[in-house]
Design a protein around this motif. Structure first.
Motif, PDB file in Angstrom:
ATOM      1  N   SER A 116       0.912  -1.268  -0.142  1.00  0.00           N
ATOM      2  CA  SER A 116      -0.008  -0.081   0.102  1.00  0.00           C
ATOM      3  C   SER A 116       0.738   1.138  -0.002  1.00  0.00           C
ATOM      4  O   SER A 116       0.458   2.212  -0.577  1.00  0.00           O
ATOM      5  CB  SER A 116      -0.745   0.111   1.434  1.00  0.00           C
ATOM      6  N   TYR A 117       2.000   0.996   0.743  1.00  0.00           N
ATOM      7  CA  TYR A 117       3.048   2.383   0.658  1.00  0.00           C
ATOM      8  C   TYR A 117       3.903   2.403  -0.149  1.00  0.00           C
ATOM      9  O   TYR A 117       5.061   2.609  -0.217  1.00  0.00           O
ATOM     10  CB  TYR A 117       3.345   2.351   2.286  1.00  0.00           C
ATOM     11  N   SER A 118       3.523   1.751  -1.347  1.00  0.00           N
ATOM     12  CA  SER A 118       4.728   1.864  -2.780  1.00  0.00           C
ATOM     13  C   SER A 118       4.908   3.282  -3.056  1.00  0.00           C
ATOM     14  O   SER A 118       3.936   4.231  -2.701  1.00  0.00           O
ATOM     15  CB  SER A 118       3.958   1.173  -3.772  1.00  0.00           C
ATOM     16  N   THR A 119       6.009   3.610  -3.537  1.00  0.00           N
ATOM     17  CA  THR A 119       6.325   4.927  -3.960  1.00  0.00           C
ATOM     18  C   THR A 119       6.236   5.092  -5.497  1.00  0.00           C
ATOM     19  O   THR A 119       6.577   6.301  -6.062  1.00  0.00           O
ATOM     20  CB  THR A 119       7.678   5.212  -3.442  1.00  0.00           C
ATOM     21  N   CYS A 120       5.606   3.965  -6.001  1.00  0.00           N
ATOM     22  CA  CYS A 120       4.958   4.158  -7.371  1.00  0.00           C
ATOM     23  C   CYS A 120       3.629   3.696  -7.655  1.00  0.00           C
ATOM     24  O   CYS A 120       3.101   2.881  -6.837  1.00  0.00           O
ATOM     25  CB  CYS A 120       6.082   3.283  -8.217  1.00  0.00           C
ATOM     26  N   SER A 121       2.976   4.191  -8.830  1.00  0.00           N
ATOM     27  CA  SER A 121       1.675   3.867  -9.048  1.00  0.00           C
ATOM     28  C   SER A 121       1.591   2.328  -9.199  1.00  0.00           C
ATOM     29  O   SER A 121       2.441   1.716  -9.828  1.00  0.00           O
ATOM     30  CB  SER A 121       0.970   4.653  -9.811  1.00  0.00           C
ATOM     31  N   ASP A 143      -9.601   5.914   6.891  1.00  0.00           N
ATOM     32  CA  ASP A 143     -10.555   6.528   6.002  1.00  0.00           C
ATOM     33  C   ASP A 143     -10.909   5.338   5.013  1.00  0.00           C
ATOM     34  O   ASP A 143      -9.998   5.009   4.198  1.00  0.00           O
ATOM     35  CB  ASP A 143      -9.566   7.537   5.172  1.00  0.00           C
ATOM     36  N   ARG A 144     -12.206   4.919   5.228  1.00  0.00           N
ATOM     37  CA  ARG A 144     -12.536   3.787   4.088  1.00  0.00           C
ATOM     38  C   ARG A 144     -12.922   4.223   2.546  1.00  0.00           C
ATOM     39  O   ARG A 144     -12.871   3.449   1.761  1.00  0.00           O
ATOM     40  CB  ARG A 144     -14.090   3.198   4.677  1.00  0.00           C
ATOM     41  N   LYS A 145     -12.877   5.702   2.601  1.00  0.00           N
ATOM     42  CA  LYS A 145     -12.799   6.295   1.038  1.00  0.00           C
ATOM     43  C   LYS A 145     -11.568   5.896   0.390  1.00  0.00           C
ATOM     44  O   LYS A 145     -11.315   5.917  -0.982  1.00  0.00           O
ATOM     45  CB  LYS A 145     -13.035   7.689   1.069  1.00  0.00           C
ATOM     46  N   ILE A 146     -10.561   5.667   0.945  1.00  0.00           N
ATOM     47  CA  ILE A 146      -9.235   5.261   0.065  1.00  0.00           C
ATOM     48  C   ILE A 146      -9.460   3.801  -0.330  1.00  0.00           C
ATOM     49  O   ILE A 146      -9.122   2.689   0.664  1.00  0.00           O
ATOM     50  CB  ILE A 146      -8.086   5.338   1.284  1.00  0.00           C
ATOM     51  N   THR A 147      -9.726   3.816  -1.479  1.00  0.00           N
ATOM     52  CA  THR A 147     -10.248   2.301  -1.770  1.00  0.00           C
ATOM     53  C   THR A 147      -9.289   1.343  -2.694  1.00  0.00           C
ATOM     54  O   THR A 147      -8.992   1.595  -3.828  1.00  0.00           O
ATOM     55  CB  THR A 147     -11.550   2.536  -2.655  1.00  0.00           C
ATOM     56  N   LEU A 148      -8.190   1.047  -1.975  1.00  0.00           N
ATOM     57  CA  LEU A 148      -6.884   0.431  -2.594  1.00  0.00           C
ATOM     58  C   LEU A 148      -7.484  -0.870  -3.328  1.00  0.00           C
ATOM     59  O   LEU A 148      -6.966  -1.261  -4.480  1.00  0.00           O
ATOM     60  CB  LEU A 148      -5.939   0.020  -1.480  1.00  0.00           C
ATOM     61  N   PRO A 189       1.757   7.074  -3.923  1.00  0.00           N
ATOM     62  CA  PRO A 189       0.700   7.436  -4.819  1.00  0.00           C
ATOM     63  C   PRO A 189      -0.697   6.680  -4.804  1.00  0.00           C
ATOM     64  O   PRO A 189      -1.691   7.212  -5.028  1.00  0.00           O
ATOM     65  CB  PRO A 189       1.295   7.504  -6.208  1.00  0.00           C
ATOM     66  N   ASN A 190      -0.493   5.634  -4.339  1.00  0.00           N
ATOM     67  CA  ASN A 190      -1.870   4.823  -4.449  1.00  0.00           C
ATOM     68  C   ASN A 190      -2.886   4.975  -3.322  1.00  0.00           C
ATOM     69  O   ASN A 190      -3.985   4.843  -3.321  1.00  0.00           O
ATOM     70  CB  ASN A 190      -1.501   3.157  -4.223  1.00  0.00           C
ATOM     71  N   ILE A 191      -2.260   5.600  -2.302  1.00  0.00           N
ATOM     72  CA  ILE A 191      -2.875   5.940  -1.177  1.00  0.00           C
ATOM     73  C   ILE A 191      -3.565   7.595  -1.258  1.00  0.00           C
ATOM     74  O   ILE A 191      -4.628   7.878  -0.954  1.00  0.00           O
ATOM     75  CB  ILE A 191      -2.374   5.781   0.150  1.00  0.00           C
ATOM     76  N   LEU A 192      -2.349   8.222  -1.452  1.00  0.00           N
ATOM     77  CA  LEU A 192      -2.471   9.732  -1.515  1.00  0.00           C
ATOM     78  C   LEU A 192      -3.223  10.291  -2.723  1.00  0.00           C
ATOM     79  O   LEU A 192      -3.718  11.630  -2.665  1.00  0.00           O
ATOM     80  CB  LEU A 192      -1.095  10.312  -1.372  1.00  0.00           C
ATOM     81  N   SER A 193      -3.701   9.541  -3.694  1.00  0.00           N
ATOM     82  CA  SER A 193      -4.508  10.117  -4.609  1.00  0.00           C
ATOM     83  C   SER A 193      -5.849  10.561  -4.035  1.00  0.00           C
ATOM     84  O   SER A 193      -6.624  11.327  -4.634  1.00  0.00           O
ATOM     85  CB  SER A 193      -4.803   9.187  -5.953  1.00  0.00           C
ATOM     86  N   VAL A 202      -4.797   7.951   6.450  1.00  0.00           N
ATOM     87  CA  VAL A 202      -3.925   7.025   5.830  1.00  0.00           C
ATOM     88  C   VAL A 202      -3.363   5.849   6.634  1.00  0.00           C
ATOM     89  O   VAL A 202      -2.570   4.914   6.294  1.00  0.00           O
ATOM     90  CB  VAL A 202      -2.793   7.734   5.066  1.00  0.00           C
ATOM     91  N   TYR A 203      -3.629   5.927   7.781  1.00  0.00           N
ATOM     92  CA  TYR A 203      -3.120   4.891   8.755  1.00  0.00           C
ATOM     93  C   TYR A 203      -4.136   3.776   9.158  1.00  0.00           C
ATOM     94  O   TYR A 203      -5.133   3.708   8.780  1.00  0.00           O
ATOM     95  CB  TYR A 203      -2.423   5.649  10.250  1.00  0.00           C
ATOM     96  N   TYR A 204      -3.606   2.412   9.687  1.00  0.00           N
ATOM     97  CA  TYR A 204      -4.273   1.492   9.971  1.00  0.00           C
ATOM     98  C   TYR A 204      -5.550   1.812  10.909  1.00  0.00           C
ATOM     99  O   TYR A 204      -5.279   2.495  11.755  1.00  0.00           O
ATOM    100  CB  TYR A 204      -3.445   0.459  10.602  1.00  0.00           C
ATOM    101  N   ASP A 205      -6.709   0.997  10.564  1.00  0.00           N
ATOM    102  CA  ASP A 205      -7.785   1.027  11.436  1.00  0.00           C
ATOM    103  C   ASP A 205      -7.685  -0.017  12.749  1.00  0.00           C
ATOM    104  O   ASP A 205      -7.681  -1.500  12.136  1.00  0.00           O
ATOM    105  CB  ASP A 205      -8.950   0.763  10.590  1.00  0.00           C
ATOM    106  N   ALA A 206      -7.157   0.156  13.651  1.00  0.00           N
ATOM    107  CA  ALA A 206      -6.927  -0.786  14.655  1.00  0.00           C
ATOM    108  C   ALA A 206      -7.929  -1.352  15.016  1.00  0.00           C
ATOM    109  O   ALA A 206      -7.986  -2.340  16.048  1.00  0.00           O
ATOM    110  CB  ALA A 206      -6.174  -0.183  15.985  1.00  0.00           C
ATOM    111  N   GLY A 207      -9.071  -1.151  14.708  1.00  0.00           N
ATOM    112  CA  GLY A 207     -10.537  -1.732  15.195  1.00  0.00           C
ATOM    113  C   GLY A 207     -11.063  -2.509  14.023  1.00  0.00           C
ATOM    114  O   GLY A 207     -11.908  -3.368  14.225  1.00  0.00           O
ATOM    115  N   MET A 208     -10.166  -2.883  12.998  1.00  0.00           N
ATOM    116  CA  MET A 208     -10.563  -3.570  11.874  1.00  0.00           C
ATOM    117  C   MET A 208     -10.746  -5.279  12.431  1.00  0.00           C
ATOM    118  O   MET A 208     -10.168  -5.727  13.164  1.00  0.00           O
ATOM    119  CB  MET A 208      -9.510  -3.767  10.958  1.00  0.00           C
ATOM    120  N   ASN A 209     -11.927  -5.742  11.964  1.00  0.00           N
ATOM    121  CA  ASN A 209     -12.321  -7.206  12.333  1.00  0.00           C
ATOM    122  C   ASN A 209     -12.741  -7.907  10.968  1.00  0.00           C
ATOM    123  O   ASN A 209     -13.216  -7.401  10.041  1.00  0.00           O
ATOM    124  CB  ASN A 209     -13.367  -7.251  13.495  1.00  0.00           C
ATOM    125  N   LEU A 210     -12.178  -9.327  10.856  1.00  0.00           N
ATOM    126  CA  LEU A 210     -12.503  -9.767   9.770  1.00  0.00           C
ATOM    127  C   LEU A 210     -13.922 -10.230   9.295  1.00  0.00           C
ATOM    128  O   LEU A 210     -14.145 -10.142   8.252  1.00  0.00           O
ATOM    129  CB  LEU A 210     -11.646 -11.270  10.006  1.00  0.00           C
TER     130      LEU A 210
END
Ligand SMILES: Cc1cc2nc3c(=O)[nH]c(=O)nc-3n(C[C@H](O)[C@H](O)[C@H](O)COP(=O)(O)O)c2cc1C
Ligand SMILES: CC(C)CC(=O)C(=O)O
Length: 360
Positions: A116-121, A143-148, A189-193, A202-210
């Motif tokens: 996710s934290y690549s420096t190229c697209s 931010d769930r709008k960051i739709t990787l 770039p894949n996050i910051l667009s 842009v950081y992890y959601d520590a409350g994420m559950n499967l």
């Protein structure tokens, strides 16, 4: 002699050489970020040591004139069962960043998982290899709008690797001591667009559950979903229950929770539960072709490397991959395995503390 390092570089004959080369070239802040991990580095060291606890038992008088290392990942043929684990920010080590790494994966016919934290697209990276399988690593971000996951499909990826071992970052002393920071001109770039580097989203959601995340991903993506960072048998069972496509037994290369067991030992515990139900892969500590053969003998279908590839950025990622392929071929020939499917548990024993070799 047929096996002599063909076109390999005499200055860099093994991954350890590649590490030494990279370590003198990189500034200390980035070298320590790549090479080290949290706290006392117990897991980092044990990941490597575990491979030495397992001994290869060669079978004699097998015709090994022809060795076939080919394998498959996400339904696509690869030259051998090795892929590049997602590692962040390749531009710290090479100006071409993930494009350079991807070029090497394509030239050698292996898979690549982009961070996710690549420096190229994603598009620039995956454009390098039309024949090889790519995947995108993602964390569920605040931010769930960051739709990787949508970006991944656009970039031609075949799978999403959901990292599940990084609710928070491990306590990496090197990053505190070196006051680790990114160069000002480097971005993700894949996050910051979709967001700003200064946004908390842009950081992890520590409350994420499967139970909630997997159906959300399934509704929004038709890519395979793998979990990366599984370390317990009950979590393997949960992954099977949730219908996941694959699991990577991983401790993030000993970079997250220090004190967890080596992944090779966890693989041995988890493989009997996973076999036939879900694809099982491993990373963390792989530095030699013989390490790959040991993981396959313990029933992994695929192996991934993190640091060996980033060290390669200093001298040639392709060279590092070729070294591992050559070592795997030599191991297979000397152990009497003609193809990847020949490598099974009969080729391994464990050296017990009493000095007696035990069969698996
Ligand atoms: C410099 C570096 C950056 C990494 N970045 C990520 C990342 O962005 N996402 C992730 O899931 N894992 C990340 N990892 C962990 C790798 O995917 C992988 O699990 C680990 O490197 C495997 O261990 P190895 O380095 O001993 O091969 C990173 C590892 C390294 C060394
Ligand atoms: C940007 C990161 C937190 C990357 C990572 O997972 C790591 O450094 O291990």
């Amino acid at each position: 002699m047929a096996n002599r390092a063909e076109e390999l570089d005499p200055d860099v004959c093994c991954i350890d050489d590649l590490k030494s080369r990279a370590s003198v070239q990189l500034p200390q802040m980035y070298r320590d970020y790549y090479n080290e991990g949290p706290m006392d580095l117990l897991t980092l060291r044990d990941n490597e040591a575990a491979f030495d606890r397992y001994k290869i038992r060669p079978k004699i008088l097998v015709d090994v004139n022809y060795i076939d290392t080919s394998s498959e990942l996400f339904g696509t043929k690869v030259s051998f069962p090795l892929g590049l684990s997602p590692t962040a920010m390749h531009k710290l080590a090479h100006p071409d960043g993930e494009v350079a790494t991807s070029r090497a994966a394509a030239a050698t016919g292996i898979s690549m998982v982009l961070s996710s934290y690549s420096t190229c697209s994603i598009e620039d990276a995956t454009a390098q290899g039309l024949e090889i399988p790519y995947a995108m690593q993602m964390c569920v971000l605040k931010d769930r709008k960051i739709t990787l996951h949508l970006e991944a499909r656009r970039g031609g990826c075949k799978a999403l690797f959901l990292s599940v071992d990084n609710a928070v970052l491990g306590k990496r002393l090197n990053e505190f001591r070196n006051k680790f920071e990114l160069p000002v001109d480097m971005t993700w770039p894949n996050i910051l667009s979709h967001s700003s580097v200064h946004s908390d989203g842009v950081y992890y959601d520590a409350g994420m559950n499967l139970e909630e995340t997997i159906p959300w991903l399934r509704d929004n993506s038709n890519l395979q979903i793998w979990l990366k960072g599984v370390n317990r048998a009950d979590d393997v069972q949960l992954a099977i229950k949730l219908g996941l496509d694959g699991i990577v037994i991983s401790n993030h290369g000993g970079r997250q929770l220090d004190g967890v067991p080596a992944t090779l030992d966890v693989l041995r515990e988890c493989a009997p539960i996973a076999t036939g139900k879900v694809h099982l892969a491993i990373d963390s500590g792989i530095r030699r072709g013989s390490d790959i053969s040991k993981a396959l003998a313990l029933d992994a279908s695929h192996c991934f490397i993190g640091r060996a590839a980033v060290w390669g950025l200093a001298k040639g990622v392709e060279l590092g991959i070729k070294i591992l392929l050559q070592e795997l071929r030599i191991t297979m020939a000397l152990a009497g395995c003609r193809s990847i499917k020949d490598i099974d548990s009969s080729f391994l024993s464990v050296l017990q503390p009493n000095g007696i070799l035990a069969k698996l």
